[in-house]
Design a protein around this motif. Structure first.
Motif, short mmCIF file in Angstrom:
data_model
loop_
_atom_site.label_atom_id
_atom_site.label_comp_id
_atom_site.label_asym_id
_atom_site.label_seq_id
_atom_site.Cartn_x
_atom_site.Cartn_y
_atom_site.Cartn_z
N ARG A 1 -0.66 7.36 2.12
CA ARG A 1 -1.99 8.13 1.62
C ARG A 1 -1.36 9.59 1.93
O ARG A 1 -0.67 9.94 2.85
N ILE B 1 -3.32 5.92 -3.56
CA ILE B 1 -4.35 4.68 -3.96
C ILE B 1 -4.16 4.31 -5.18
O ILE B 1 -3.52 4.81 -6.14
N TRP B 2 -4.74 2.97 -5.58
CA TRP B 2 -4.76 2.64 -7.03
C TRP B 2 -5.70 3.30 -7.67
O TRP B 2 -6.67 3.89 -7.04
N LYS C 1 -10.20 10.68 -0.12
CA LYS C 1 -11.32 10.94 -1.25
C LYS C 1 -11.62 12.10 -1.55
O LYS C 1 -11.80 12.61 -2.90
N PHE D 1 0.83 -1.22 0.03
CA PHE D 1 0.15 0.02 -0.08
C PHE D 1 0.80 1.05 0.14
O PHE D 1 1.84 1.33 0.80
N ALA E 1 -9.20 2.05 -7.44
CA ALA E 1 -9.86 2.42 -6.15
C ALA E 1 -10.57 3.79 -6.49
O ALA E 1 -11.52 4.27 -6.09
N LEU E 2 -9.50 4.76 -7.06
CA LEU E 2 -9.90 6.13 -7.47
C LEU E 2 -11.27 6.18 -8.33
O LEU E 2 -12.17 6.97 -7.99
N ALA F 1 -4.25 9.18 -8.75
CA ALA F 1 -4.26 8.09 -7.77
C ALA F 1 -2.63 7.85 -7.26
O ALA F 1 -2.50 7.70 -5.91
N HIS G 1 -7.10 -0.77 5.89
CA HIS G 1 -6.58 0.02 4.64
C HIS G 1 -7.73 0.74 4.03
O HIS G 1 -7.54 0.80 2.34
N SER G 2 -8.98 0.78 4.42
CA SER G 2 -9.90 1.22 3.67
C SER G 2 -9.50 2.85 3.35
O SER G 2 -8.54 3.35 4.14
N ILE G 3 -10.00 3.46 2.33
CA ILE G 3 -9.54 4.92 1.92
C ILE G 3 -10.37 5.94 2.91
O ILE G 3 -11.63 5.89 2.87
#
Length: 250
Positions: A29, A100-101, A77, A26, A104-105, A95, A70-72
């Protein structure tokens, strides 16, 4: 052992051999504390105070429901969405910048945008009370001694990917594709009206906007709406309003 049996044994061992799961890596962030105030405004077009205030308003709507470590986070966001709006860059670039990936974005952008749109009416609205209108007129008068001005108006072309069956409508004079967005602001450069639903000429957008109808109905008395070519079309007798949507008309 015959070669055929040996091959069968090897295949069986391979099937039952425990597989090692690849470890997820990961990225780090992004947080506002990593950036200076100058970089924050340059990257997101908002101050850190404004971003944090906006985060408090929409946090409950965009926060992840999962308890996964590991949730965003909601702040990531929001920052990713603001950076896309401010730069118009590719999702892969954004991203990587926020950690983030890209996949995911792409999942978080739409919910974040929809949540932001629900807040627009709180911040973008044309004055309706006599006190508000009087204040705006006075603010403009203090700048250039020009009476009865309630707003300045102009349009700007925002690059876009047009619908395949209507590409010709979105093609502008520079031979690129764009949405023509009409914006009205007051003397303090606060946006009071937006129309973002037509890819056509400025005059068409104005005549088909809610603000034009209200001004035509003399909702604000004798007023001027200033454009880049001196006065916008005519001496406006109390007509005004703005629109913001996808398509937006606030």
């Amino acid at each position: 052992m015959p070669p055929g049996e040996m091959a069968a044994v090897i295949r069986a061992r391979r099937r039952h051999r425990p597989r090692r799961r690849a470890e997820n890596i990961f990225a780090t962030r992004i947080t506002l504390f990593q950036l200076s105030e100058h970089k924050i405004i340059k990257r997101y077009r908002l101050s850190s105070h404004a971003i944090l205030q906006l985060l408090e308003e929409i946090k409950e709507d965009i926060e992840s429901l999962t308890q996964c470590s590991h949730s965003i986070p909601a702040v990531v966001k929001l920052l990713a969405t603001l950076q896309i709006l401010a730069s118009g860059s590719f999702q892969t670039v954004i991203a990587s910048a926020v950690g983030i990936w890209q996949s995911a974005l792409s999942r978080v952008i739409a919910p974040a945008l929809n949540t932001l749109l629900q807040c627009t009416s709180q911040y973008i609205h044309f004055p309706t009370t006599n006190d508000e209108i009087t204040r705006i007129k006075q603010d403009f008068f203090n700048i250039g001694n020009f009476p009865n001005v309630i707003g300045t108006i102009d349009c700007i072309h925002i690059p876009t990917v047009p619908p395949s069956l209507q590409e010709h409508i979105y093609r502008n004079r520079k031979h690129t594709y764009s949405m023509n967005v009409q914006v009205v602001c007051d003397a303090n450069m606060v946006i009071t009206n937006v129309v973002a639903k037509f890819p056509v000429h400025d005059s068409f957008i104005f005549r088909n906007s809610a603000i034009y109808q209200r001004l035509g109905n003399q909702a604000f008395g004798e007023t001027w709406l200033l454009g880049k070519h001196c006065l916008f079309y005519l001496f406006v007798w109390g007509r005004f309003t703005v629109h913001l949507t996808f398509p937006l008309d606030i």
